[in-house]
Scaffold this motif. Structure first.
Motif, short mmCIF file in Angstrom:
data_model
loop_
_atom_site.label_atom_id
_atom_site.label_comp_id
_atom_site.label_asym_id
_atom_site.label_seq_id
_atom_site.Cartn_x
_atom_site.Cartn_y
_atom_site.Cartn_z
N VAL A 144 -6.90 74.24 18.57
CA VAL A 144 -7.85 73.93 19.92
C VAL A 144 -8.13 75.23 20.55
O VAL A 144 -6.99 76.06 20.47
CB VAL A 144 -6.82 72.85 20.91
CG1 VAL A 144 -7.40 72.98 22.19
CG2 VAL A 144 -6.42 71.61 20.10
N LYS A 145 -9.23 75.31 21.11
CA LYS A 145 -9.59 76.47 21.51
C LYS A 145 -9.38 76.69 23.07
O LYS A 145 -9.79 75.37 23.50
CB LYS A 145 -11.11 77.09 21.37
CG LYS A 145 -11.25 77.09 19.78
CD LYS A 145 -10.75 78.68 19.58
CE LYS A 145 -11.32 78.85 18.22
NZ LYS A 145 -10.35 79.29 17.06
N PHE A 146 -9.06 77.21 23.77
CA PHE A 146 -8.63 77.40 25.27
C PHE A 146 -9.64 78.18 26.07
O PHE A 146 -10.10 79.16 25.57
CB PHE A 146 -7.34 77.60 25.95
CG PHE A 146 -6.07 76.60 25.35
CD1 PHE A 146 -6.00 75.68 26.23
CD2 PHE A 146 -5.39 76.93 24.01
CE1 PHE A 146 -4.86 74.75 25.81
CE2 PHE A 146 -4.66 75.59 23.82
CZ PHE A 146 -4.26 74.79 24.63
N GLY A 147 -9.97 77.93 27.23
CA GLY A 147 -11.00 78.54 27.92
C GLY A 147 -12.41 78.35 27.81
O GLY A 147 -12.70 77.49 27.01
N PRO A 148 -13.50 79.06 28.48
CA PRO A 148 -14.83 78.56 28.43
C PRO A 148 -15.54 79.29 26.86
O PRO A 148 -14.74 80.14 26.34
CB PRO A 148 -15.39 79.42 29.42
CG PRO A 148 -14.57 80.70 29.83
CD PRO A 148 -13.22 80.00 29.24
N PRO A 149 -16.48 78.47 26.37
CA PRO A 149 -16.76 78.92 25.06
C PRO A 149 -17.39 80.30 25.27
O PRO A 149 -17.84 80.70 26.20
CB PRO A 149 -18.18 77.71 24.82
CG PRO A 149 -18.26 77.45 26.26
CD PRO A 149 -17.06 77.36 26.97
N ASP B 289 8.02 75.08 30.53
CA ASP B 289 8.54 75.03 29.01
C ASP B 289 7.54 74.04 28.36
O ASP B 289 7.22 74.43 27.19
CB ASP B 289 9.88 74.68 28.91
CG ASP B 289 10.85 75.93 29.24
OD1 ASP B 289 10.31 77.15 29.51
OD2 ASP B 289 11.81 75.73 29.60
N ARG B 290 7.35 72.87 28.90
CA ARG B 290 6.60 71.66 28.38
C ARG B 290 5.17 72.23 28.06
O ARG B 290 4.51 71.84 27.07
CB ARG B 290 6.69 70.60 29.10
CG ARG B 290 7.85 69.75 28.81
CD ARG B 290 7.86 68.29 29.39
NE ARG B 290 9.09 68.17 30.08
CZ ARG B 290 9.33 67.85 31.43
NH1 ARG B 290 8.33 67.65 32.06
NH2 ARG B 290 10.49 67.58 31.75
N ILE B 291 4.49 72.89 29.11
CA ILE B 291 3.25 73.46 29.10
C ILE B 291 3.08 74.23 27.88
O ILE B 291 2.17 74.43 27.16
CB ILE B 291 2.56 74.01 30.33
CG1 ILE B 291 2.55 72.77 31.41
CG2 ILE B 291 1.34 74.69 30.30
CD1 ILE B 291 2.26 73.09 32.98
N ARG B 292 3.83 75.35 28.18
CA ARG B 292 3.96 76.40 27.16
C ARG B 292 4.06 75.70 25.59
O ARG B 292 3.10 76.16 24.71
CB ARG B 292 5.01 77.30 27.15
CG ARG B 292 4.86 78.53 26.35
CD ARG B 292 6.15 79.66 26.82
NE ARG B 292 6.23 80.03 27.97
CZ ARG B 292 6.95 79.76 28.84
NH1 ARG B 292 8.38 79.51 28.58
NH2 ARG B 292 6.93 80.17 30.04
N SER B 293 5.05 74.85 25.40
CA SER B 293 5.14 74.13 24.31
C SER B 293 3.82 73.45 24.01
O SER B 293 3.26 73.47 22.43
CB SER B 293 6.41 73.35 24.14
OG SER B 293 7.45 73.75 24.29
N GLY B 294 3.21 72.71 24.66
CA GLY B 294 1.79 72.22 24.18
C GLY B 294 0.82 72.93 23.98
O GLY B 294 0.13 72.47 23.19
N ARG B 295 0.79 73.92 24.59
CA ARG B 295 -0.46 74.82 24.24
C ARG B 295 -0.10 75.48 22.95
O ARG B 295 -1.22 75.51 22.15
CB ARG B 295 -0.45 76.09 25.44
CG ARG B 295 -0.92 75.38 26.74
CD ARG B 295 -1.01 76.76 27.63
NE ARG B 295 -1.80 77.94 27.41
CZ ARG B 295 -3.17 78.13 27.56
NH1 ARG B 295 -3.71 77.08 28.21
NH2 ARG B 295 -3.62 79.20 27.10
N GLN B 296 0.97 75.71 22.68
CA GLN B 296 1.38 76.35 21.32
C GLN B 296 0.88 75.45 20.30
O GLN B 296 0.03 75.92 19.23
CB GLN B 296 2.75 76.80 21.35
CG GLN B 296 2.91 78.01 21.99
CD GLN B 296 4.43 78.30 22.10
OE1 GLN B 296 5.40 77.69 21.60
NE2 GLN B 296 4.71 79.64 22.53
#
Length: 160
Positions: free
Chosen positions: A152-157, A138-145
């Motif tokens: 912030v962009k996730f993953g490779p460019p 849950d903390r990871i999900r909230s942090g990503r959101q």
């Protein structure tokens, strides 16, 4: 058959063999004290290794788990000799239980899965570990959101 010739000491509750596991982390430490305690307890076969608990591959532990038969009891002097974390302990206890064997710690009598109380304690631990895992997710999900909301962009460019 393993129990035919020299059965060794059998556990009074389960009728299986008492198997000991000992581990030390460094070459400076000695296995002698753990071996002596496990032998005095009646363990007829000992599996021992000098290897850090953080290593995933522990060949003697793997041999012990492969050697288990229904009714056997894995005995350790302390739980930290067997597992490197609560999750690891629960995973190992699950493998032991799947073989129909029990787990007993000399220093932590509450962790004796050959008794109903010990099984209950490890079941409670498993529930707590599962709850902790769900909190982390849950903390990871909230942090990503929150990070995505800030751009912030996730993953490779992207590759052009």
């Amino acid at each position: 058959m393993r129990h035919e010739h020299d059965p060794g000491t059998l556990d009074l509750m389960t009728g299986g063999l008492l198997l000991g596991y000992a581990r030390v982390s460094t070459d400076d430490q000695e296995l002698a004290n753990q071996r002596a305690e496990l032998t005095a307890t009646g363990c007829s076969r000992l599996f021992a290794e000098k290897i850090t608990g953080t290593r995933r591959d522990r060949p003697e532990l793997a041999r012990l788990l492969d050697h288990l038969r229904s009714g056997d009891v894995v005995t350790v002097t302390r739980l930290d000799r067997l597992a490197r974390s609560t999750r690891d302990l629960l995973d190992i206890a699950e493998q032991i239980q799947a073989a129909g064997a029990g787990l007993r710690s000399l220093a932590e009598p509450w962790a004796d899965t050959t008794s109903p109380a010990g099984r209950m304690v490890l079941t409670v631990f498993a529930g707590i570990a599962e709850f902790e895992r769900s909190l982390i997710i849950d903390r990871i999900r909230s942090g990503r959101q929150a990070a995505k909301a800030k751009g912030v962009k996730f993953g490779p460019p992207p590759i052009l």
